[in-house]
Design a protein around this motif. Structure first.
Motif, mmCIF file in Angstrom:
data_model
loop_
_atom_site.group_PDB
_atom_site.id
_atom_site.type_symbol
_atom_site.label_atom_id
_atom_site.label_comp_id
_atom_site.label_asym_id
_atom_site.label_seq_id
_atom_site.Cartn_x
_atom_site.Cartn_y
_atom_site.Cartn_z
ATOM 1 N N MET A 80 0.824 -1.211 0.000
ATOM 2 C CA MET A 80 0.000 0.000 0.000
ATOM 3 C C MET A 80 0.859 1.263 0.000
ATOM 4 N N LEU A 81 2.017 1.211 0.634
ATOM 5 C CA LEU A 81 2.929 2.346 0.627
ATOM 6 C C LEU A 81 3.502 2.581 -0.768
ATOM 7 N N TRP A 82 3.941 1.514 -1.424
ATOM 8 C CA TRP A 82 4.415 1.617 -2.810
ATOM 9 C C TRP A 82 3.295 2.159 -3.703
ATOM 10 N N ALA A 83 2.079 1.652 -3.516
ATOM 11 C CA ALA A 83 0.947 2.066 -4.344
ATOM 12 C C ALA A 83 0.634 3.550 -4.134
ATOM 13 N N PHE A 84 0.694 3.995 -2.877
ATOM 14 C CA PHE A 84 0.415 5.407 -2.612
ATOM 15 C C PHE A 84 1.414 6.311 -3.315
ATOM 16 N N PHE A 85 2.695 6.003 -3.194
ATOM 17 C CA PHE A 85 3.697 6.855 -3.835
ATOM 18 C C PHE A 85 3.640 6.774 -5.352
ATOM 19 N N LEU A 86 3.274 5.623 -5.879
ATOM 20 C CA LEU A 86 3.093 5.496 -7.329
ATOM 21 C C LEU A 86 1.940 6.374 -7.791
ATOM 22 N N GLY A 87 0.803 6.272 -7.115
ATOM 23 C CA GLY A 87 -0.354 7.085 -7.479
ATOM 24 C C GLY A 87 -0.108 8.569 -7.265
ATOM 25 N N LEU A 88 0.564 8.914 -6.179
ATOM 26 C CA LEU A 88 0.867 10.323 -5.901
ATOM 27 C C LEU A 88 1.784 10.912 -6.965
ATOM 28 N N THR A 89 2.762 10.133 -7.411
ATOM 29 C CA THR A 89 3.672 10.610 -8.457
ATOM 30 C C THR A 89 2.916 10.861 -9.758
ATOM 31 N N VAL A 90 2.045 9.946 -10.124
ATOM 32 C CA VAL A 90 1.244 10.146 -11.338
ATOM 33 C C VAL A 90 0.301 11.336 -11.151
ATOM 34 N N ASP A 91 -0.264 11.495 -9.957
ATOM 35 C CA ASP A 91 -1.135 12.641 -9.682
ATOM 36 C C ASP A 91 -0.398 13.962 -9.839
ATOM 37 N N ILE A 92 0.825 14.031 -9.348
ATOM 38 C CA ILE A 92 1.593 15.273 -9.422
ATOM 39 C C ILE A 92 1.836 15.673 -10.873
ATOM 40 N N PHE A 93 2.194 14.704 -11.697
ATOM 41 C CA PHE A 93 2.499 15.025 -13.098
ATOM 42 C C PHE A 93 1.248 15.160 -13.957
ATOM 43 N N SER A 94 0.139 14.592 -13.540
ATOM 44 C CA SER A 94 -1.085 14.627 -14.345
ATOM 45 C C SER A 94 -2.073 15.680 -13.881
ATOM 46 N N ASP A 95 -1.783 16.359 -12.759
ATOM 47 C CA ASP A 95 -2.670 17.381 -12.200
ATOM 48 C C ASP A 95 -4.051 16.820 -11.874
#
Length: 87
Positions: free
Chosen positions: A54-69
């Protein structure tokens, strides 16, 4: 062990770059966007503890969120996927 983490970090970076630079600009039938980055969560071994996944998943999703707005949408979806993934 260290090589395993480097391999996962390589997949992380590669899938995020693929998603952000290419796949976010692809729209199937005018509105559907393919999300290939979730493959990283599915690729983890079944012995991986749920908290780590879940920690890996959160940072993966957060990274995509940052670049995708898209504030929080991908982070929430990837954490839910990691939580619901069968053991």
């Amino acid at each position: 062990m260290v090589l395993n983490y480097l391999h996962k970090i390589g997949w992380f970076i590669g899938l995020v770059l693929l998603q952000v630079l290419i796949l976010n600009n692809v729209h199937i039938a005018g509105y559907a966007t393919p999300f290939l980055y979730i493959y990283l969560i599915l690729k983890f071994e079944s012995e991986t503890p749920r908290n780590a996944l879940m920690l890996w998943a959160f940072f993966l999703g957060l990274t995509v969120d940052i670049f995708s707005d898209t504030p929080g949408m991908n982070a929430a979806a990837t954490v839910a996927l990691a939580f619901l993934r069968p053991t």
